[in-house]
Design a protein around this motif. Structure first.
Motif, PDB file in Angstrom:
ATOM      1  N   GLU A   1      40.057  49.468  38.559  1.00 15.81           N
ATOM      2  CA  GLU A   1      41.416  49.841  38.151  1.00 15.81           C
ATOM      3  C   GLU A   1      41.499  51.331  37.816  1.00 15.81           C
ATOM      4  N   HIS A   2      40.507  51.834  37.119  1.00 12.88           N
ATOM      5  CA  HIS A   2      40.470  53.247  36.734  1.00 12.88           C
ATOM      6  C   HIS A   2      40.472  54.154  37.967  1.00 12.88           C
TER       7      HIS A   2
ATOM      8  N   ALA B   1      43.831  54.032  39.744  1.00 13.95           N
ATOM      9  CA  ALA B   1      44.838  54.789  38.987  1.00 13.95           C
ATOM     10  C   ALA B   1      44.664  56.288  39.194  1.00 13.95           C
TER      11      ALA B   1
ATOM     12  N   ASP C   1      47.867  51.118  42.342  1.00 14.26           N
ATOM     13  CA  ASP C   1      47.605  49.975  41.465  1.00 14.26           C
ATOM     14  C   ASP C   1      46.178  49.515  41.688  1.00 14.26           C
ATOM     15  N   GLY C   2      45.595  48.940  40.653  1.00 20.23           N
ATOM     16  CA  GLY C   2      44.260  48.381  40.784  1.00 20.23           C
ATOM     17  C   GLY C   2      44.283  47.127  41.646  1.00 20.23           C
TER      18      GLY C   2
ATOM     19  N   ALA D   1      41.051  42.366  39.695  1.00 17.46           N
ATOM     20  CA  ALA D   1      40.614  42.998  38.447  1.00 17.46           C
ATOM     21  C   ALA D   1      41.492  42.625  37.254  1.00 17.46           C
ATOM     22  N   ALA D   2      42.699  42.167  37.504  1.00 24.05           N
ATOM     23  CA  ALA D   2      43.670  41.925  36.422  1.00 24.05           C
ATOM     24  C   ALA D   2      43.233  40.858  35.435  1.00 24.05           C
TER      25      ALA D   2
ATOM     26  N   ALA E   1      42.065  51.678  31.375  1.00 25.42           N
ATOM     27  CA  ALA E   1      41.605  50.489  32.092  1.00 25.42           C
ATOM     28  C   ALA E   1      40.402  49.848  31.407  1.00 25.42           C
TER      29      ALA E   1
ATOM     30  N   ARG F   1      40.403  46.220  28.407  1.00 27.48           N
ATOM     31  CA  ARG F   1      39.500  45.096  28.651  1.00 27.48           C
ATOM     32  C   ARG F   1      38.421  44.941  27.581  1.00 27.48           C
TER      33      ARG F   1
END
Length: 120
Positions: free
Chosen positions: A62-63, A66, A71-72, A76-77, A104, A108
């Motif tokens: 995701e990082h 971004a 979008d990631g 990964a969400a 990101a 988490r």
């Protein structure tokens, strides 16, 4: 190297080797043409056998997306930790990570300072 391949290499590796592999992945990712980068992150990696590293890979994907104004990946969400993890656990490293962890990762529960990800 794809994120799937990185996950495969992390399985059973010692901690110091894991960080070298991540550094290598970041270096290779940086040199890939922008149009090819999404493909490096798209497929969901299998588990490494360690929830910390599985979530780290989701945060990393995701990082990086971004940073490229994307979008990631959808896979990964859903990955996050129930308890915070500080990969670098010294007192100063913890403070630095709390202040400087990318969103990101923070979201988490993974607290790693941004400069630890700027090896490339």
């Amino acid at each position: 190297m794809t994120i799937v391949r990185l996950a495969e290499l992390l399985v059973g590796a010692e901690e110091s080797l894991r960080w070298r592999l991540i550094a290598e992945f970041l270096e290779e990712y940086r040199w890939e043409p922008a149009q090819l980068r999404p493909g490096l992150l798209a497929a969901e990696p299998a588990t490494t056998g360690d929830d910390h590293w599985d979530v780290f890979l989701a945060a990393l994907a995701e990082h990086l997306a971004a940073r490229d104004a994307r979008d990631g990946p959808a896979w990964a969400a859903t990955r996050s930790l129930r308890r915070f993890w500080f990969p670098f656990n010294g007192r100063a490293a913890r403070v630095d990570a709390i202040v400087n962890a990318p969103a990101a990762f923070r979201r988490r529960g993974v607290f790693v300072a941004r400069q630890e990800l700027e090896v490339a």
